[in-house]
Every structure is written in C-alpha cells, then in structure tokens.
Write a protein that holds these residues in place. Structure first.
Motif, PDB file in Angstrom:
ATOM      1  N   TYR A 115     -14.410  13.254  -3.217  1.00 13.66           N
ATOM      2  CA  TYR A 115     -13.215  13.082  -2.398  1.00 13.66           C
ATOM      3  C   TYR A 115     -12.681  14.431  -1.928  1.00 13.66           C
ATOM      4  CZ  TYR A 115     -12.952   8.176  -3.781  1.00 13.66           C
ATOM      5  OH  TYR A 115     -13.232   6.845  -3.960  1.00 13.66           O
TER       6      TYR A 115
ATOM      7  N   ALA B 239     -13.392  -3.517  -2.243  1.00 16.69           N
ATOM      8  CA  ALA B 239     -13.179  -2.920  -0.928  1.00 16.69           C
ATOM      9  C   ALA B 239     -12.234  -3.777  -0.087  1.00 16.69           C
ATOM     10  CB  ALA B 239     -14.508  -2.734  -0.209  1.00 16.69           C
TER      11      ALA B 239
ATOM     12  N   GLU C  77      -4.986  -0.930   3.824  1.00 19.98           N
ATOM     13  CA  GLU C  77      -5.054  -0.107   5.033  1.00 19.98           C
ATOM     14  C   GLU C  77      -4.371  -0.808   6.208  1.00 19.98           C
ATOM     15  OE1 GLU C  77      -8.856   2.888   4.775  1.00 19.98           O
ATOM     16  OE2 GLU C  77      -9.230   0.879   5.577  1.00 19.98           O
TER      17      GLU C  77
ATOM     18  N   PRO D 253      -4.977   3.682   0.469  1.00 23.70           N
ATOM     19  CA  PRO D 253      -6.312   4.037  -0.024  1.00 23.70           C
ATOM     20  C   PRO D 253      -6.784   5.378   0.549  1.00 23.70           C
ATOM     21  CG  PRO D 253      -6.244   1.777   0.797  1.00 23.70           C
ATOM     22  CD  PRO D 253      -4.996   2.438   1.251  1.00 23.70           C
TER      23      PRO D 253
ATOM     24  N   ARG E  96     -10.271   7.333   1.396  1.00 18.24           N
ATOM     25  CA  ARG E  96     -11.718   7.164   1.540  1.00 18.24           C
ATOM     26  C   ARG E  96     -12.443   8.405   1.030  1.00 18.24           C
ATOM     27  NH1 ARG E  96     -13.763   3.050   5.099  1.00 18.24           N
ATOM     28  NH2 ARG E  96     -12.055   1.673   5.794  1.00 18.24           N
ATOM     29  N   ASN E  97     -13.663   8.220   0.505  1.00 19.52           N
ATOM     30  CA  ASN E  97     -14.425   9.363  -0.006  1.00 19.52           C
ATOM     31  C   ASN E  97     -15.082  10.129   1.135  1.00 19.52           C
ATOM     32  OD1 ASN E  97     -16.783   7.956   0.681  1.00 19.52           O
ATOM     33  ND2 ASN E  97     -17.111   7.199  -1.403  1.00 19.52           N
TER      34      ASN E  97
ATOM     35  N   GLY F 109     -16.759   8.307   3.735  1.00 17.30           N
ATOM     36  CA  GLY F 109     -15.967   7.338   4.471  1.00 17.30           C
ATOM     37  C   GLY F 109     -15.869   5.981   3.814  1.00 17.30           C
ATOM     38  N   ASN F 110     -16.273   5.883   2.548  1.00 22.28           N
ATOM     39  CA  ASN F 110     -16.261   4.606   1.834  1.00 22.28           C
ATOM     40  C   ASN F 110     -14.973   4.434   1.028  1.00 22.28           C
ATOM     41  OD1 ASN F 110     -18.901   3.977   2.728  1.00 22.28           O
ATOM     42  ND2 ASN F 110     -19.771   5.232   1.094  1.00 22.28           N
ATOM     43  N   LEU F 111     -14.563   3.191   0.854  1.00 17.15           N
ATOM     44  CA  LEU F 111     -13.363   2.887   0.087  1.00 17.15           C
ATOM     45  C   LEU F 111     -13.629   2.842  -1.414  1.00 17.15           C
ATOM     46  CD1 LEU F 111     -11.929   0.080   2.391  1.00 17.15           C
ATOM     47  CD2 LEU F 111     -10.824   2.270   1.908  1.00 17.15           C
TER      48      LEU F 111
ATOM     49  N   THR G 269     -16.191   4.081  -4.636  1.00 16.94           N
ATOM     50  CA  THR G 269     -17.203   5.042  -5.067  1.00 16.94           C
ATOM     51  C   THR G 269     -17.860   4.533  -6.340  1.00 16.94           C
ATOM     52  OG1 THR G 269     -15.955   6.885  -4.122  1.00 16.94           O
ATOM     53  CG2 THR G 269     -17.610   7.431  -5.777  1.00 16.94           C
TER      54      THR G 269
ATOM     55  N   THR H 297     -11.767   3.707  -7.250  1.00 18.57           N
ATOM     56  CA  THR H 297     -10.989   3.808  -6.023  1.00 18.57           C
ATOM     57  C   THR H 297      -9.848   4.791  -6.239  1.00 18.57           C
ATOM     58  OG1 THR H 297      -9.587   1.922  -6.638  1.00 18.57           O
ATOM     59  CG2 THR H 297     -11.512   1.459  -5.266  1.00 18.57           C
TER      60      THR H 297
END
Length: 334
Positions: free
Chosen positions: A28, A75, A82, A95, A97-98, A101-103, A105, A119
C-alpha cells in the motif's frame, strides 16, 4: 450463499496477525510508524499510525466465524463503501486500494499456502458512546440510517457484486445454530419451542413481504453502539462487515435492540420525516425485532465463553418478547 474455504488461520497469535498486517502494508502507498492491536471478533483489526495525525488507517484481517467470506464478498463490501463516499456526504470508512489498484490484498500465512484476506480503510474519527444515546443523538442516528437507505434506493450494484441476503434462509440458519444450546442442555427444549414457532411466523412475514425499491436494498444490518461513533454530535457508521441485502425495517430493528422504548419512538419519528414508512411497518418491525434477537443469540452462541450467559438470559427474553409476539401483544414501544 456460496461458501468458500479461503480464510486466515484463526489460531494465529497477536504477533502472527501483526506479521500479516506488516506484510500487507508493503503493498500500500502508506508510510507508517506503528501498529496498535485493537482486537478480534469477526475480523482482526489494527490501527495504523503514521507521522501525520490526520493520516491514520484501520487494517482489517478477515477471519472465519460462522462462515468464511470469499475475496469477492469482501471486495463487494468495499465497493459499496466507495459508492457511499462518492455519492453522499456521509463519513464512512473509506477503502484504500493497494498498489495494484485492488481492494483486497491476499497474504500467505504459512507454508501450506493458506491466505489471509486484508483490507485497509481510512480511520473514522469519533467516540463510541458508552451509554444510551440522548434524544437528539437518536434523531441524528435515525437521519444517518435514513441517508444510507436513500442511497440504497437509487444505487445500482455492479456486475459480480455479492453480499449476504437477509431472508428466511438466513433466519433458519440462525435458528439452526441457536438450537445447539438445546443440544448442550443450556436451554430447555420447552423454551426453544417458542423460538421455533416465532421463527416460522417470521418466515411467513418475510416471504409474504414484497421486495420493492422503497423497502429493500443494501443495509448495514449491524448499526449498534459499537458500530457508530459520534463526532461533534453527528454519528458516523463504522464496521460494514455484515452489510448485505435486506429490508430497511430489518436494519432499523437491529438498531432498536440497543435503544430504549422512548428512543425507538424518537427514531421512528425522525426517520419517517425522510423516508416514508409502509402502512404495516409496526407489525414488520416487531417481527424483525424478534428475528434480530434470534440472529444475535445465534452469533454469540458460537463463543463457548458466552454460552452460559445466554442460557441465563434466555428465560426472561422468552417471556418478555417471544411469548408476547406469538400472542400478538405489542412490546416494541412499551
């Protein structure tokens, strides 16, 4: 609902969870200084402190309790958050995102290829009430829930969105879990008959209630005094881990479990000024209130340390609520 076998090893120590959190933070855009362990319930949580007091985060390691959530389920919770950030003025756990770009991990926890779902959210400032809310605080809490429901009424979930559905199947799942206290001889089968009869009556109510845009959608479903904080007199919702599809009145009933009868009246009055309640709302609220009790008792029955306390409270709960409900006696505002 689909059950998967993905989840974190619930036998990890606090340091083991901290190791997972540190590994996740590497993915992150956060320069952090310290992790503060907050506790474990549905999830394991840490506060992530940085050198900027205005940049604090919550890291959540998702673990299994009554069921194990898939990556997609987790997710979806954050997708709704969001949307709330984008579409409303509500302060909710935003939230993060990493770097990909993912919610969510995924972090390996051991050499057996087990994965932890992690998360991160921006920290929500405010204080948890250690008391019954005042009348004015209750008004604002009702307005908060009304705003959440107003958003749900117009929000269209994206393809692949998947959350718990609070329906009669969910009710019967809770009933099945609660029956374990009978098997453990902690509550009597005679007392449990009242619970079963109530569940069947409620199931008929659920199944006969038409789902419409004005009464059904995404709900928090767990908005009690531990899951909202007050900041300058305004409530802010936190911990959306139990959010899902359900009747808006079920959402209200869950919150009513933690309010006095006078504050329930205040809540209804304030909420109805924003969202019109259906004609038979009181009948539904009482049914959903009993459902909320069944759900809450079932959840706590999963913890062996709480089973004896549940057994001690059971007789009075049966007398004060279930028997009255089966007789058709009103109890919610008394």
């Amino acid at each position: 609902m689909k059950i998967t076998v993905t989840g974190v090893d619930t036998m990890l120590s606090e340091e083991g969870y901290a190791k997972v959190a540190r590994e996740a933070l590497r993915q992150y855009p956060i320069i952090w200084e310290r992790l503060v362990y907050l506790g474990k319930s549905d999830n394991v949580t840490f506060r992530v402190q940085t050198n900027d007091d205005n940049q604090t985060f919550l890291i959540k390691i998702h673990i299994a309790t009554s069921f194990i959530k898939s990556k997609g389920d987790i997710a979806s919770e954050l997708i709704w958050l969001e949307a709330l950030v984008r579409d409303t003025n509500l302060v909710v756990p935003t939230p993060v995102r990493n770097l990909q770009g993912n919610l969510v991990t995924e972090i390996s926890t051991d050499h057996r290829k087990n994965k932890s779902m992690v998360t991160i959210h921006k920290w929500v400032n405010g204080k948890v009430l250690a008391r019954e809310p005042t009348s004015n605080e209750t008004k604002n809490l009702a307005l908060l829930m009304a705003a959440l429901h107003r958003h749900s009424m117009q929000w269209i979930a994206p393809e692949g969105f998947n959350r718990t559905i609070y329906n009669s199947d969910h009710l019967y799942s809770s009933l099945k879990q609660l029956r374990q206290l009978v098997n453990l001889e902690l509550i009597s089968s005679e007392a449990f008959v009242h619970v079963e009869e109530s569940a069947h009556k409620i199931a008929n109510v659920i199944q006969s209630s038409k789902r419409e845009q004005s009464n059904w959608g995404m709900i928090h479903s767990d908005l009690h005094e531990s899951n909202y904080v007050f900041y300058e007199g305004i409530p802010r919702p936190i911990d959306f881990s139990n959010c899902g599809y359900g009747f808006y009145l079920f959402d209200i009933a869950e919150t009513f479990m933690h309010l006095s009868s006078e504050n329930r009246k205040v809540f209804i009055s304030s909420y109805s000024k924003v969202n019109q309640l259906q004609e038979n709302y009181f009948e539904l609220l009482e049914a959903f209130f009993i459902w909320s009790i069944i759900r809450t008792f079932a959840f706590h029955s999963l913890n062996p340390n709480e089973q004896q306390s549940l057994a001690e409270n059971f007789p009075s709960v049966i007398q004060d609520y279930f028997i009255k409900y089966l007789k058709g006696d009103n109890f919610l505002l008394n």
